[in-house]
Design a protein around this motif. Structure first.
Motif, PDB file in Angstrom:
ATOM      1  N   GLY A 292      -8.110   6.966  -0.329  1.00 40.67           N
ATOM      2  CA  GLY A 292      -7.915   5.628   0.222  1.00 40.67           C
ATOM      3  C   GLY A 292      -8.019   4.495  -0.763  1.00 40.67           C
ATOM      4  N   HIS A 293      -8.004   4.793  -2.064  1.00 40.43           N
ATOM      5  CA  HIS A 293      -8.100   3.712  -3.041  1.00 40.43           C
ATOM      6  C   HIS A 293      -6.882   2.796  -2.996  1.00 40.43           C
ATOM      7  CE1 HIS A 293     -11.147   6.144  -5.693  1.00 40.43           C
ATOM      8  NE2 HIS A 293     -11.570   5.918  -4.475  1.00 40.43           N
ATOM      9  N   ASP A 294      -5.752   3.314  -2.539  1.00 39.20           N
ATOM     10  CA  ASP A 294      -4.576   2.461  -2.362  1.00 39.20           C
ATOM     11  C   ASP A 294      -4.851   1.391  -1.315  1.00 39.20           C
ATOM     12  OD1 ASP A 294      -4.772   4.575  -0.509  1.00 39.20           O
ATOM     13  OD2 ASP A 294      -2.620   4.636  -0.146  1.00 39.20           O
ATOM     14  N   GLY A 295      -5.592   1.760  -0.260  1.00 36.65           N
ATOM     15  CA  GLY A 295      -5.949   0.779   0.765  1.00 36.65           C
ATOM     16  C   GLY A 295      -6.965  -0.232   0.277  1.00 36.65           C
ATOM     17  N   HIS A 296      -7.954   0.229  -0.481  1.00 35.48           N
ATOM     18  CA  HIS A 296      -8.967  -0.697  -1.011  1.00 35.48           C
ATOM     19  C   HIS A 296      -8.311  -1.742  -1.919  1.00 35.48           C
ATOM     20  CE1 HIS A 296     -11.915   2.969  -0.696  1.00 35.48           C
ATOM     21  NE2 HIS A 296     -11.499   2.543   0.487  1.00 35.48           N
ATOM     22  N   SER A 297      -7.401  -1.286  -2.781  1.00 33.54           N
ATOM     23  CA  SER A 297      -6.741  -2.228  -3.693  1.00 33.54           C
ATOM     24  C   SER A 297      -5.807  -3.170  -2.950  1.00 33.54           C
ATOM     25  CB  SER A 297      -5.979  -1.466  -4.782  1.00 33.54           C
ATOM     26  OG  SER A 297      -6.889  -0.872  -5.694  1.00 33.54           O
TER      27      SER A 297
ATOM     28  N   ARG B 180       0.829  -1.207   0.000  1.00 33.66           N
ATOM     29  CA  ARG B 180       0.000   0.000   0.000  1.00 33.66           C
ATOM     30  C   ARG B 180       0.856   1.248   0.000  1.00 33.66           C
ATOM     31  NH1 ARG B 180      -2.050   4.250   2.485  1.00 33.66           N
ATOM     32  NH2 ARG B 180      -1.007   3.956   4.493  1.00 33.66           N
ATOM     33  N   HIS B 181       1.900   1.246   0.789  1.00 28.90           N
ATOM     34  CA  HIS B 181       2.768   2.417   0.851  1.00 28.90           C
ATOM     35  C   HIS B 181       3.424   2.682  -0.507  1.00 28.90           C
ATOM     36  CE1 HIS B 181       3.252   2.127   5.526  1.00 28.90           C
ATOM     37  NE2 HIS B 181       1.998   2.278   5.135  1.00 28.90           N
ATOM     38  N   ALA B 182       3.761   1.617  -1.217  1.00 32.09           N
ATOM     39  CA  ALA B 182       4.335   1.782  -2.554  1.00 32.09           C
ATOM     40  C   ALA B 182       3.310   2.401  -3.512  1.00 32.09           C
ATOM     41  CB  ALA B 182       4.822   0.442  -3.085  1.00 32.09           C
ATOM     42  N   LEU B 183       2.069   1.928  -3.439  1.00 32.09           N
ATOM     43  CA  LEU B 183       1.025   2.533  -4.265  1.00 32.09           C
ATOM     44  C   LEU B 183       0.820   4.001  -3.892  1.00 32.09           C
ATOM     45  CD1 LEU B 183      -1.795  -0.208  -4.337  1.00 32.09           C
ATOM     46  CD2 LEU B 183      -0.045   0.250  -6.076  1.00 32.09           C
ATOM     47  N   HIS B 184       0.874   4.283  -2.606  1.00 33.44           N
ATOM     48  CA  HIS B 184       0.634   5.650  -2.128  1.00 33.44           C
ATOM     49  C   HIS B 184       1.692   6.616  -2.659  1.00 33.44           C
ATOM     50  CE1 HIS B 184      -1.489   8.277   0.781  1.00 33.44           C
ATOM     51  NE2 HIS B 184      -0.335   8.924   0.790  1.00 33.44           N
TER      52      HIS B 184
END
Length: 381
Positions: free
Chosen positions: A99-104, A14-18
């Motif tokens: 928060g879409h990074d968290g959903h994914s 998630r952090h990488a997506l963020h």
């Protein structure tokens, strides 16, 4: 279930997506990251570039059964992140502030579990949807001819919601999110010298009438089936000069209703009003629609199943202020399946969605995975 090491890897993902957010319609790198992270789960089918940059991972059971779709979103927002978290956005002017990074990441965790053990029957489709923020993504996915290969019987999603206690869930049958659409109106007349405005056709009077006229069509209030609201978001007229009487103006507004039928009526009334005013002032009117969201309604069957899964996982259900005025394009999947969306509390004192300092709580990853995994087990074994 997932081990502590799994959760650590998911948080890192998630952090990488963020750090690398991409706005609606430009999620190519995010989609590649999802495909790379979930490759070890060896889905039975993978659909890529679905409705844009969408990704669908399919996991099949050994016997016939329903198709269960779980959906997340890939896109971020064109808002600069103002945060001091170590994983803050590295892309100027862009941030995962919804928060879409968290959903994914939650769907990526589901992929890991499904890779270890397929459902007993039917199919699970993990859909990483593009372009939710502008309302175009779900419609594009549904319009993609390949969607027929994964048409679901059930569709589920979650969204994090600041203001609710962390990890507590609001899930109600019936209306969940309003329909909304952006309306651009362009008024064209004829410029003239500012000393001779009578030799031109100015949109000034039309603009002055449209601003209160549009607002009067929908003034908000209680979220009953008759709810309607018109929010003016932008207006401009002429060139920034003192010597020119203007010949062009634009006004932008967001129309919002609780139901799709209400939206159809509000659209028609807004256009009729604009045309009447433009004609009376001798102006040409052009219009266009943008960010088109259908109403989102939780189906009773899907809602009951989702609530049972949350209770089985001891995830607390609470009453909430539903439906929400905000829109969510997951509602379009309700035309194809029994569909329901739940709202997971992100903390009572967390910055609001779309705030420049918002960051999805990592503590929601595990309960989100558990809730969806229980749903899958209930429906498919």
């Amino acid at each position: 279930m997932l081990a502590a090491s799994d959760l650590a890897e998911l948080i890192a993902f998630r952090h990488a997506l963020h750090r690398q957010p991409e706005v609606s319609g430009h999620e190519a790198q995010t989609a590649r990251a999802v495909l790379a992270f979930t490759a070890d789960s060896q889905p039975d089918d993978r659909l890529t570039d679905l409705g844009g940059h969408g990704v669908a991972l399919v996991y099949r059971g050994t016997t016939p059964g329903p198709t269960v779709l779980i959906r997340s979103e890939l896109d971020a927002l064109p808002i600069a992140e103002l945060s001091d978290v170590p994983h803050r956005s590295q892309i100027p002017g862009t941030g995962h502030l919804c928060g879409h990074d968290g959903h994914s990441t939650i769907l990526a965790g589901l992929a890991r579990l499904l890779g270890r053990q397929r459902p007993a029957s039917g199919r699970v489709v993990l859909l990483f949807q593009p372009a939710e923020e502008d309302g175009s993504g779900a419609a594009a996915v549904l319009a993609d001819p390949r969607f027929a290969q994964i048409t679901p019987d059930y569709a589920f999603a979650l969204h994090n919601l600041p203001g609710l206690p962390l990890g507590h869930v609001v899930l109600e049958q019936g209306p969940a999110n309003c329909a909304s659409v952006g309306l651009k109106l362009a008024l064209t007349g004829k410029t003239s010298h500012a000393a001779e405005p009578h030799k031109g056709i100015s949109p000034a009077q039309a603009l002055a009438q449209l601003i209160p006229g549009l607002m009067a069509l929908g003034q908000g209030g209680a979220l009953t089936p008759e709810f309607r609201m018109v929010t003016l978001t932008h207006a401009q007229m002429g060139a920034p000069a003192f010597g020119i009487s203007p010949g062009h103006a634009e006004i932008w507004a967001t129309l919002r209703t609780l139901t799709d039928a209400g939206m159809a009526a509000l659209r028609a009334e807004a256009l009729t009003l604009a045309q009447q005013i433009a004609t009376a002032q001798g102006l040409t009117l052009d219009h266009s629609w943008h960010d088109d969201f259908a109403a989102c309604t939780n189906d009773p069957v899907a809602t009951g199943l989702f609530r049972a899964a949350l209770m089985a996982e001891d995830i607390p259900l609470i009453a909430g202020d539903m439906p929400l005025r905000a829109s969510e394009d997951f509602g379009r999947f309700g035309a194809a399946a029994h569909a329901a969306m739940a709202y997971f509390g992100a903390g009572e004192h967390t910055p609001a969605l779309h705030n420049p300092d918002y960051d999805f709580p990592d503590a929601l990853i595990a309960p989100g995975i558990r809730a969806f995994h229980r749903l899958i087990h209930t429906l498919l074994g």
